[in-house]
Design a protein around this motif. Sequence first.
Motif, PDB file in Angstrom:
ATOM      1  N   SER A  81       0.700  -1.361  -0.012  1.00  0.00           N
ATOM      2  CA  SER A  81      -0.054  -0.030   0.062  1.00  0.00           C
ATOM      3  C   SER A  81       0.803   1.242   0.053  1.00  0.00           C
ATOM      4  O   SER A  81       2.087   1.161   0.462  1.00  0.00           O
ATOM      5  N   THR A  82       0.314   2.218  -0.405  1.00  0.00           N
ATOM      6  CA  THR A  82       0.733   3.521  -0.521  1.00  0.00           C
ATOM      7  C   THR A  82      -0.168   4.727  -0.067  1.00  0.00           C
ATOM      8  O   THR A  82      -1.225   4.604  -0.388  1.00  0.00           O
ATOM      9  N   GLU A  83       0.311   5.624   0.904  1.00  0.00           N
ATOM     10  CA  GLU A  83      -0.603   6.540   1.628  1.00  0.00           C
ATOM     11  C   GLU A  83       0.324   7.789   1.033  1.00  0.00           C
ATOM     12  O   GLU A  83       1.376   8.141   1.617  1.00  0.00           O
ATOM     13  N   LYS A  84      -0.448   8.648   0.408  1.00  0.00           N
ATOM     14  CA  LYS A  84      -0.079   9.972  -0.059  1.00  0.00           C
ATOM     15  C   LYS A  84       1.487   9.712  -0.874  1.00  0.00           C
ATOM     16  O   LYS A  84       1.534   8.691  -1.410  1.00  0.00           O
ATOM     17  N   GLY A  85       2.408  10.548  -0.648  1.00  0.00           N
ATOM     18  CA  GLY A  85       3.403  10.393  -1.456  1.00  0.00           C
ATOM     19  C   GLY A  85       3.344  10.599  -2.940  1.00  0.00           C
ATOM     20  O   GLY A  85       4.402  10.242  -3.587  1.00  0.00           O
ATOM     21  N   GLU A  89       3.038  16.477  -2.718  1.00  0.00           N
ATOM     22  CA  GLU A  89       2.649  16.213  -1.378  1.00  0.00           C
ATOM     23  C   GLU A  89       4.154  16.226  -0.736  1.00  0.00           C
ATOM     24  O   GLU A  89       5.332  16.011  -1.326  1.00  0.00           O
ATOM     25  N   SER A  90       4.250  16.243   0.505  1.00  0.00           N
ATOM     26  CA  SER A  90       5.544  16.456   1.156  1.00  0.00           C
ATOM     27  C   SER A  90       5.853  15.232   2.127  1.00  0.00           C
ATOM     28  O   SER A  90       6.867  15.267   2.829  1.00  0.00           O
ATOM     29  N   GLU A  91       4.886  14.448   2.343  1.00  0.00           N
ATOM     30  CA  GLU A  91       5.144  13.180   3.140  1.00  0.00           C
ATOM     31  C   GLU A  91       4.271  11.867   2.445  1.00  0.00           C
ATOM     32  O   GLU A  91       3.461  12.208   1.859  1.00  0.00           O
ATOM     33  N   ARG A 117       9.392  14.730   1.812  1.00  0.00           N
ATOM     34  CA  ARG A 117      10.058  15.511   0.514  1.00  0.00           C
ATOM     35  C   ARG A 117      10.329  16.753   0.957  1.00  0.00           C
ATOM     36  O   ARG A 117       9.619  17.732   1.490  1.00  0.00           O
ATOM     37  N   GLU A 118      11.665  17.298   0.732  1.00  0.00           N
ATOM     38  CA  GLU A 118      12.210  18.609   1.140  1.00  0.00           C
ATOM     39  C   GLU A 118      12.800  19.202  -0.082  1.00  0.00           C
ATOM     40  O   GLU A 118      13.725  18.373  -0.853  1.00  0.00           O
TER      41      GLU A 118
END
Length: 162
Positions: A81-85, A89-91, A117-118
């Motif tokens: 599974s993947t949540e956000k990313g 997005e930043s996390e 993500r920065e």
Amino acid sequence: MSLCPCGSKLEYSECCEPLIKGGKPAQTAEQLMRSRYSAYVKVELDYLLESTHPNQRGDYDLKGTKRWAEKSEWDGIEILSTEKGGPEESEGTVEFIVNYRYKGTRTVHHEMAEFVREDGRWYFNQGKIVPQKQVVRAEEKIGRNEPCPCGSGMKYKKCCGR
């Protein structure tokens, strides 16, 4: 030409290699996770360090990681599974399972990895092992010498237990 270890079914040169070699950044947390798996398979340790968040690099063991990666036989990664990313997005989190053998012992590594993500670049931040779920039998265990539940009148071991 060879297929990418990450399981994308693309050529390595078209998939994870450009990320690992610095040609382009990962666009998503999942893409970074897949490229990190490929880096373990290809023993690309510089990439593993560079794709780890700077705050998490203090205890990175280059020699130990190299020895482990070289002596492991990699059997694949499965993204559960993947949540956000996503690209904007930043996390994000990626739950995955990696199968490998180390010194002949088969291992299943199940982890929930957190990414940040920065400045437009994704980093692995930390991972948490997902514990195996205990299997709980739904019905009572039938003993070998008990009557078979099918109603035949025979012992379980001589009937359905064969």
